[in-house]
Motif scaffolding. Structure first.
Motif, short mmCIF file in Angstrom:
data_model
loop_
_atom_site.label_atom_id
_atom_site.label_comp_id
_atom_site.label_asym_id
_atom_site.label_seq_id
_atom_site.Cartn_x
_atom_site.Cartn_y
_atom_site.Cartn_z
N ALA A 35 8.20 9.07 -3.92
CA ALA A 35 7.47 8.79 -5.16
C ALA A 35 8.27 7.87 -6.08
O ALA A 35 7.72 7.22 -6.96
CB ALA A 35 7.13 10.09 -5.87
N LYS A 36 9.60 7.84 -5.82
CA LYS A 36 10.44 7.02 -6.68
C LYS A 36 10.38 5.52 -6.36
O LYS A 36 10.88 4.70 -7.11
CB LYS A 36 11.91 7.50 -6.58
CG LYS A 36 12.16 8.72 -7.46
CD LYS A 36 13.63 9.11 -7.39
CE LYS A 36 13.84 10.50 -7.99
NZ LYS A 36 15.03 11.14 -7.43
N LEU A 42 6.75 -2.29 -4.76
CA LEU A 42 5.72 -2.08 -3.76
C LEU A 42 4.65 -3.17 -3.86
O LEU A 42 4.24 -3.75 -2.85
CB LEU A 42 5.09 -0.68 -3.98
CG LEU A 42 4.57 0.08 -2.77
CD1 LEU A 42 5.55 0.07 -1.62
CD2 LEU A 42 4.25 1.53 -3.15
N VAL A 43 4.25 -3.48 -5.07
CA VAL A 43 3.23 -4.52 -5.27
C VAL A 43 3.74 -5.86 -4.77
O VAL A 43 3.03 -6.59 -4.06
CB VAL A 43 2.81 -4.60 -6.76
CG1 VAL A 43 1.92 -5.81 -7.00
CG2 VAL A 43 2.09 -3.31 -7.18
N THR A 52 4.37 -2.38 5.86
CA THR A 52 4.94 -1.08 5.50
C THR A 52 4.55 -0.72 4.06
O THR A 52 4.14 0.40 3.77
CB THR A 52 6.48 -1.12 5.59
OG1 THR A 52 6.84 -1.72 6.83
CG2 THR A 52 7.07 0.27 5.53
N ALA A 53 4.70 -1.70 3.18
CA ALA A 53 4.35 -1.47 1.77
C ALA A 53 2.86 -1.17 1.63
O ALA A 53 2.47 -0.26 0.89
CB ALA A 53 4.72 -2.70 0.95
N LEU A 54 2.03 -1.90 2.36
CA LEU A 54 0.58 -1.68 2.32
C LEU A 54 0.25 -0.25 2.74
O LEU A 54 -0.50 0.47 2.07
CB LEU A 54 -0.13 -2.70 3.23
CG LEU A 54 -1.64 -2.49 3.42
CD1 LEU A 54 -2.40 -2.62 2.10
CD2 LEU A 54 -2.21 -3.47 4.45
N LYS A 69 -1.41 9.76 -7.59
CA LYS A 69 -2.63 9.13 -8.08
C LYS A 69 -2.31 8.14 -9.20
O LYS A 69 -2.85 7.04 -9.24
CB LYS A 69 -3.60 10.19 -8.61
CG LYS A 69 -4.37 10.92 -7.51
CD LYS A 69 -5.42 11.83 -8.14
CE LYS A 69 -6.18 12.59 -7.09
NZ LYS A 69 -7.11 13.57 -7.69
N THR A 70 -1.44 8.57 -10.10
CA THR A 70 -1.07 7.70 -11.23
C THR A 70 -0.41 6.43 -10.71
O THR A 70 -0.73 5.33 -11.16
CB THR A 70 -0.10 8.46 -12.18
OG1 THR A 70 -0.71 9.72 -12.51
CG2 THR A 70 0.17 7.67 -13.44
N GLN A 71 0.52 6.61 -9.74
CA GLN A 71 1.19 5.44 -9.17
C GLN A 71 0.18 4.54 -8.45
O GLN A 71 0.20 3.32 -8.58
CB GLN A 71 2.30 5.88 -8.22
CG GLN A 71 3.35 4.77 -8.02
CD GLN A 71 4.40 5.11 -6.98
OE1 GLN A 71 4.40 6.20 -6.41
NE2 GLN A 71 5.29 4.16 -6.72
N ALA A 72 -0.73 5.18 -7.70
CA ALA A 72 -1.75 4.42 -6.97
C ALA A 72 -2.57 3.58 -7.94
O ALA A 72 -2.84 2.40 -7.68
CB ALA A 72 -2.65 5.38 -6.19
N ASN A 73 -2.95 4.18 -9.08
CA ASN A 73 -3.75 3.43 -10.05
C ASN A 73 -3.00 2.23 -10.61
O ASN A 73 -3.59 1.16 -10.80
CB ASN A 73 -4.21 4.36 -11.18
CG ASN A 73 -5.32 5.29 -10.72
OD1 ASN A 73 -6.01 5.01 -9.73
ND2 ASN A 73 -5.51 6.40 -11.42
N ALA A 74 -1.70 2.41 -10.82
CA ALA A 74 -0.89 1.29 -11.32
C ALA A 74 -0.82 0.17 -10.28
O ALA A 74 -0.93 -1.02 -10.60
CB ALA A 74 0.49 1.79 -11.68
#
Lengths: 358, 358
Positions: A35-36, A42-43, A52-54, A69-74
């Motif tokens: 999560a870190k 990543l983007v 891998t990043a995708l 979820k929060t990270q995914a939204n960002a």
């Protein structure tokens, strides 16, 4: 090893949902470490077409963990300006029609002409038919090894609405990762087609010739959605029957009212197994994109689809919020009993329940 | 005069919606006077099969005035234990199929054998096609004069959902007033059939022979809903064509999967104009009721319909409450703009709007 790392199959295995959602201690440590991973990094990697990043971003999108979820939204927000540039193709057909073979042949054709292809699936099977799309690792063997192809099975253990949302978000990620064609596969079992239709530009229906198949098995609504019908396995002894079916379908399609796209659906013959007719189908899709871009339908449809998903998501959440309130759950059972006893009407009961929640 | 008072047509005119909702002073006085009619007295009269009382109660059900709504709910509650005893029949068909002539012949047949018949309509025309069902006073002349028949046009100026609720409640009132058969008429323009199907026991589709009509004009979904297809105007030069169409429809119907009711839909010929085949259709309906009562489908379906209307009403109200909040209206337009600009995704926008309202 390094060759393997570039393969879609390998990356796909990278982080599974169970690892992320499992709460046992070891998994939890893994979880925190992952999560870190910095959102920006990543983007950046996704935009550099790093698979891998995708894969990792898709896993975050699929996670039920609130932090993920929060990270995914960002990540999605950062990817959005780089999305929207692919051709999104929905492919459906009843089991046995040769969907995997077709997608493999079609995908290989696209990578051969320099395109990058992502194959996703809307698979309601986990909850409905227990069948499986893209689940069998031995299927699409060649495409799986192709470094310009990315295959990702449907998130499992989810409602159709949940899978749909995750697939829509995965499309955004794949587009940001530079995929030119996104294929969304589904199986002909009803509602999933409508869901796929609402997220693609072009809808391809695979059919077989003969055997009353024209009326049975596939709903008329699905034929109405098709931008092209491809009659697969049109080879050998089947060819004559397939040609007859083509004439029949063409006649039937002309009876439908004109589509909003002004596109007259085509009927094509192909043999995925013998790799025949695949290029012609791709050319039809290009013709479709050209025609509908010119008459603005292409962008209008995407815009309408966005609004549809906005409204759809809100409506589903409103219902889920209401019906999952413990107070309402209890009162609902009671009201249904009163209706059964003719002591209240469905409308009076609805008014009563709505007032309870206000 | 006294004869006229017993006629359905006369009573229907008794209190119009405009009288009740109009707020001008004279109307307002009329309004107050009428609202004072004692609920208990009205219910007692309805149970005594008094048509004036029935009409008045329906007008209350149709009113938008809150006091009237409250009174209507009290009346419905009191009528419920006396409802549920009719056969509810949905009748649909494209314009020109001869629906009015059929309903008149069918209704006259029923009153001739001692039944009391109510004819209602789900008419989306006021909002969609501008056509009109039951609107033309010159239609069904004989049935209108029949003291055992009651004809009530669809409430106008309403959404399909609104009309549906009012029709469902009107069914309860008509049943309490002792009507044996309730006919719900609709026109073949799409969603209204599904609405009618969800409130009747038996669904009759009227068709004409020939002219590609089998594929065009009527959606396959509507054919799937039909418990019987009646090919009307099967007389004179048309008879041969009608007989051929019957064979074709029978063949087509056998290709559909078996219905939950285990009832195999029938194809019948009739000529409403010449009053031929009408009795046979009524006998088929009786056979259907017998079969589905025996296998419990009849009551199960009514129970499912009640639950459907309960859930449907709640969901529509939840959506309407949400989207009509001024704060949401404003923010929704803004979020749609952000989606168009690729600055947010439909899902992120949905989450944002839902959080606004919590």
């Amino acid at each position: 090893m390094s060759k393997q790392k570039k393969s879609a199959l390998q990356e796909k295995k990278g982080v599974s949902i169970s690892e992320i959602t499992n709460s046992s201690s070891i998994e939890s440590i893994k979880d925190k470490r992952k999560a870190k991973i910095d959102t920006n990094a990543l983007v950046t990697s996704i935009l550099k077409k790093n698979i891998t990043a995708l894969s990792r971003a898709i896993t975050l999108v699929e996670s039920k963990n609130q932090k993920h979820k929060t990270q995914a939204n960002a990540i999605l927000k950062a990817c959005l300006p780089h999305a929207n540039n692919s051709i999104r193709i929905g492919i459906t057909g009843v089991p046995g029609v040769g969907k995997s073979t077709f997608i493999e042949a079609f995908g290989k054709h696209l990578t051969a002409i320099g395109k990058r292809v992502a194959v996703l699936a809307i698979d309601p099977s986990s909850t409905i038919t227990k069948g499986s799309i893209l689940g069998d690792k031995t299927r699409m063997e060649d495409l799986v090894k192709d470094k310009n192809a990315f295959i990702r099975p449907s998130a499992s253990g989810e409602s159709l609405g949940g899978v749909a949302r995750k697939t829509r978000e995965t499309i955004i990620l794949c587009e940001a990762a530079g995929f030119d064609v996104i294929i969304i596969e589904t199986v002909g079992v009803g509602q999933s087609e409508t869901t796929v239709h609402s997220m693609v530009d072009f809808f391809l229906l695979l059919k077989l010739a003969g055997a009353g198949d024209e009326l049975q098995g596939i709903k008329r609504g699905i034929i109405e959605m098709a931008d092209t019908i491809a009659i697969n396995k049109a080879d050998g002894d089947n060819l004559k029957k397939a040609k007859l079916a083509k004439v029949e379908f063409n006649r039937a399609l002309h009876l439908y009212p004109e589509k909003e796209s002004h596109w007259q659906p085509k009927v094509m013959l192909c043999s995925a197994l013998k790799n025949e007719g695949i290029d012609a189908i791709w050319n039809i899709i290009l013709e479709y994109v050209k025609t509908t871009s010119k008459n603005k339908f292409f962008n209008n449809k995407r815009s309408e689809q966005n609004k549809f998903w906005l409204i759809q998501t809100i409506e589903e959440q409103l219902k889920s919020d209401f019906f999952n309130t413990p107070k309402i759950k209890k009162a609902l059972a009671n009201q249904i009993q009163l209706i059964e006893n003719n002591e209240t009407s469905p409308f009076a009961a609805a008014d009563y329940l709505l007032n309870l929640s206000r």
